[in-house]
Write an enzyme that holds these catalytic residues in place. Structure first.
Site, mmCIF file in Angstrom:
data_model
loop_
_atom_site.group_PDB
_atom_site.id
_atom_site.type_symbol
_atom_site.label_atom_id
_atom_site.label_comp_id
_atom_site.label_asym_id
_atom_site.label_seq_id
_atom_site.Cartn_x
_atom_site.Cartn_y
_atom_site.Cartn_z
ATOM 1 N N ASP A 1 0.821 -1.216 0.000
ATOM 2 C CA ASP A 1 0.000 0.000 0.000
ATOM 3 C C ASP A 1 0.852 1.262 0.000
ATOM 4 O OD1 ASP A 1 -2.187 -1.536 0.203
ATOM 5 O OD2 ASP A 1 -2.605 -1.109 2.313
ATOM 6 N N LYS B 1 -4.673 2.706 -2.812
ATOM 7 C CA LYS B 1 -5.514 3.012 -1.659
ATOM 8 C C LYS B 1 -5.058 4.233 -0.911
ATOM 9 C CE LYS B 1 -7.640 0.211 0.731
ATOM 10 N NZ LYS B 1 -8.103 -0.780 1.688
ATOM 11 N N MET C 1 -7.269 8.971 10.427
ATOM 12 C CA MET C 1 -8.068 9.414 9.267
ATOM 13 C C MET C 1 -9.015 10.548 9.660
ATOM 14 S SD MET C 1 -8.919 5.629 7.725
ATOM 15 C CE MET C 1 -9.174 4.824 9.308
HETATM 16 N N1 SAH Z 1 -2.976 0.303 9.759
HETATM 17 C C1 SAH Z 1 -2.485 1.657 9.871
HETATM 18 C C2 SAH Z 1 -3.570 2.691 9.772
HETATM 19 C C3 SAH Z 1 -4.203 2.778 8.410
HETATM 20 S S1 SAH Z 1 -5.518 3.938 8.357
HETATM 21 C C4 SAH Z 1 -1.718 1.806 11.195
HETATM 22 O O1 SAH Z 1 -1.726 0.903 12.017
HETATM 23 O O2 SAH Z 1 -1.101 2.856 11.392
HETATM 24 C C5 SAH Z 1 -4.717 5.298 7.606
HETATM 25 C C6 SAH Z 1 -4.499 6.401 8.600
HETATM 26 O O3 SAH Z 1 -3.427 6.082 9.454
HETATM 27 C C7 SAH Z 1 -4.105 7.723 7.994
HETATM 28 O O4 SAH Z 1 -5.218 8.443 7.522
HETATM 29 C C8 SAH Z 1 -3.471 8.409 9.181
HETATM 30 O O5 SAH Z 1 -4.445 8.900 10.057
HETATM 31 C C9 SAH Z 1 -2.784 7.251 9.870
HETATM 32 N N2 SAH Z 1 -1.369 7.147 9.502
HETATM 33 C C10 SAH Z 1 -0.743 6.118 8.915
HETATM 34 N N3 SAH Z 1 0.576 6.344 8.804
HETATM 35 C C11 SAH Z 1 0.779 7.559 9.355
HETATM 36 C C12 SAH Z 1 1.934 8.360 9.582
HETATM 37 N N4 SAH Z 1 3.150 7.963 9.203
HETATM 38 N N5 SAH Z 1 1.787 9.551 10.199
HETATM 39 C C13 SAH Z 1 0.575 9.974 10.587
HETATM 40 N N6 SAH Z 1 -0.541 9.268 10.407
HETATM 41 C C14 SAH Z 1 -0.439 8.070 9.809
#
Ligand code: SAH
Length: 520
Positions: free
Chosen positions: A43, A65, A181
């Site tokens: 992703d 995505k 998100m």
């Molecule tokens: N499975 C992922 C989350 C996916 S949902 C996890 O465990 O982190 C996607 C959301 O994750 C984004 O919209 C944001 O809110 C957050 N996100 C993912 N990576 C990020 C990062 N490096 N910095 C800030 N927010 C992040």
């Protein structure tokens, strides 16, 4: 001994958490699986830098995505792809940002696999909530402030019927709230929290691209955060952290405070040697853009060297002026069935400490390292020693400066120069480099030899000096030493940084000092 879960099975899908962004935050198990993947489906939140662990022969599929934009593949297509590859007997790694089971739809993908009878395993990852808190200097729990934390999705449409979120309970239900998100719906989320009893003065942090060199944070209160986020134009992916613990950032912010944080630095070295410089710069928080301006290649024929190897005993001195020279010299020595014992005749000199350290790997302790790590410094040290009538062998690149051999010959030495490798410009990268420079986002370029300068300029291929200066406008230039610096000024450019000692660690220290002294 390997742990017994270090196995991989064909026809299995491994759902692997990539961690939040910093490629160093993947688990050992995750890396192990990437190294053995036959098919990789990844992703946009999974760091592209992790792809380097995957075998070149693997099929790599970008599943896209990206929130808010057109998905590259629909969820159904991704599910089907995983099933098809696994049924074809492949070892499939499904790599997802953060942790696959935290707002990652990992559960949904596994349900499809289970339905199709495809075996699977899951490897957790560092979720972005803990990473964002950590890298923003916000302990997500703290004995003095909170004993609980909630992970919440901010993705639900406002006013959605049958919502899974009960804001009346969430608003005050936990000390720290972390909202994934949540950027698009931030005004609605903030209203829901305040209207359901959370103090409008509660501190809030929004952290974008946590744990990467692009990390950006803003801190405000519930009342003011919407305005601040708009002002800073923060876009996803970002997390919202709500709670008293946010106030600790004032004292505990560490990541964004590192001296090279936010600096984009072009590193021009040969592919093989870039890692020491890159690791050091990244350690200070810089983002490195690696361009290999030179590629080092072996020669088609080693006839000349082979002759000299047969008469090594006749030499008084063997001089190495680069790591490459050492490497290619010994490659050939070994290929001829010889080793360090054949070097007991000549004394060995290295141009600097890095070259001397590299010689140690081959069992050789350098007899001489000059005080100034340049060809000039090496020549001077040898002259001080006295070289008249001495036989000197210099393995080096096909094209190299004649300064060292000429100076030694001038002092009465018998000098034999033998080519052991050649520098060639790399096949690709020009367009990318130009675009990068044109974006105005590059802070500095570091040059570690004259040939990196010459090759870099050849790679940019500016039609004239005006265009070159336009591309390099505002970009600072660091040179490892005076010779490299002279090549830079000879090309009409200005050198901003030269270290006092001509080594990579000193160059990095000089770059850090430059910014700490307020340079931009
Ligand atoms: N499975 C992922 C989350 C996916 S949902 C996890 O465990 O982190 C996607 C959301 O994750 C984004 O919209 C944001 O809110 C957050 N996100 C993912 N990576 C990020 C990062 N490096 N910095 C800030 N927010 C992040």
């Amino acid at each position: 001994m390997e742990r017994n879960n270090q196995t991989v099975k064909p026809g299995t899908v491994y759902l692997v958490g990539a961690g939040p962004g910093d490629p160093g935050l993947i688990t050992l198990r995750g890396k192990y699986l990437l190294e053995r993947a036959e098919v990789l489906v990844y992703d946009y939140l999974a760091s592209p830098k992790l792809l380097k662990h995957v075998p070149a022969s693997a099929t790599k599929i970008y599943a896209g995505k990206k929130g808010g934009t057109k998905h590259t593949h629909t969820q159904e297509e991704i599910n089907q792809m995983l099933v098809d590859w696994a049924l074809a007997g492949k070892m499939v790694v499904r790599l997802k940002g953060g942790d696959p089971f935290i707002f990652g739809r990992g559960g949904e993908e596994l349900e499809e696999l289970a339905k199709a009878g495809v075996p699977f395993e899951v490897v957790p990852g560092v979720t972005s909530a803990t990473a964002a808190a950590t890298y923003a200097g916000i302990p997500i729990t703290h004995r003095a402030h909170t004993a609980s934390v909630s992970f919440i999705t901010g993705h639900e449409e406002p006013g959605k019927e049958n919502s899974n979120l009960d804001w009346s309970k969430l608003a005050t239900g936990a000390g720290t709230l972390v909202i994934y998100m949540g950027i698009k719906n931030l005004p609605m989320i903030v209203d829901n929290l305040i209207n359901n009893g959370r103090d409008p003065q509660t501190p809030v942090a929004v952290v974008r691209w946590a744990s990467t060199p692009e990390q950006q944070s803003v801190v405000a209160t519930l009342e003011t955060i919407v305005h601040k986020v708009e002002e800073a134009a923060i876009k996803p992916p970002a997390l919202v952290i709500v709670g008293e613990v946010v106030s600790l950032r004032d004292r505990l912010d560490w990541f964004e405070k590192r001296p090279l944080f936010g600096k984009r630095i072009i590193v021009t070295r040969t592919r093989e040697q870039a890692s020491e410089l890159v690791a050091a710069l990244e350690g200070f928080g810089a983002e490195c853009l690696e361009y290999s301006t030179i590629q080092v290649e072996p020669l088609d024929s080693y006839d000349i060297l082979d002759e000299e190897l047969e008469r090594l005993n006749e030499y008084h001195w063997l001089l190495f002026s680069s790591i490459n020279a050492v490497q290619y010299f010994f490659n050939r020595l070994y290929a001829r069935g010889m080793d360090a014992r054949n070097l007991k005749g000549p004394q060995v000199a290295a141009v600097g400490r890095a070259t001397a350290d590299f010689l140690l790997r081959y069992g050789i302790v350098a007899d001489l390292i000059p005080t100034v790590y340049t060809a000039e410094g090496l020549a001077q040290s040898l002259l001080d020693f006295g070289v008249e009538g001495r036989n000197i062998l210099i393995p080096r690149a096909v094209k190299a400066r004649e300064f060292l051999p000429e100076t030694l010959r001038g002092a009465g030495a018998q000098v034999t120069v033998v080519p052991v490798y050649r520098n060639v410009p790399p096949p690709t990268g020009k367009e990318e480099l130009r675009a990068e420079l044109g974006s105005g986002q590059v802070d500095m370029i570091s040059f570690t030899s004259s040939s990196t300068v010459t090759n870099f300029l050849a790679m940019i291929d500016a039609p004239n000096q005006e265009e070159l200066l336009r591309l390099l406008k505002g970009v600072k230039i660091a040179a490892i030493g005076p010779v490299t610096a002279k090549t830079i000024t000879d090309n009409g450019l200005t050198v901003d940084i030269i270290p006092t000692e001509f080594t990579i660690p000193s160059m990095v220290a000089a770059m850090v000092a430059y910014y700490e002294a307020g340079g931009h």
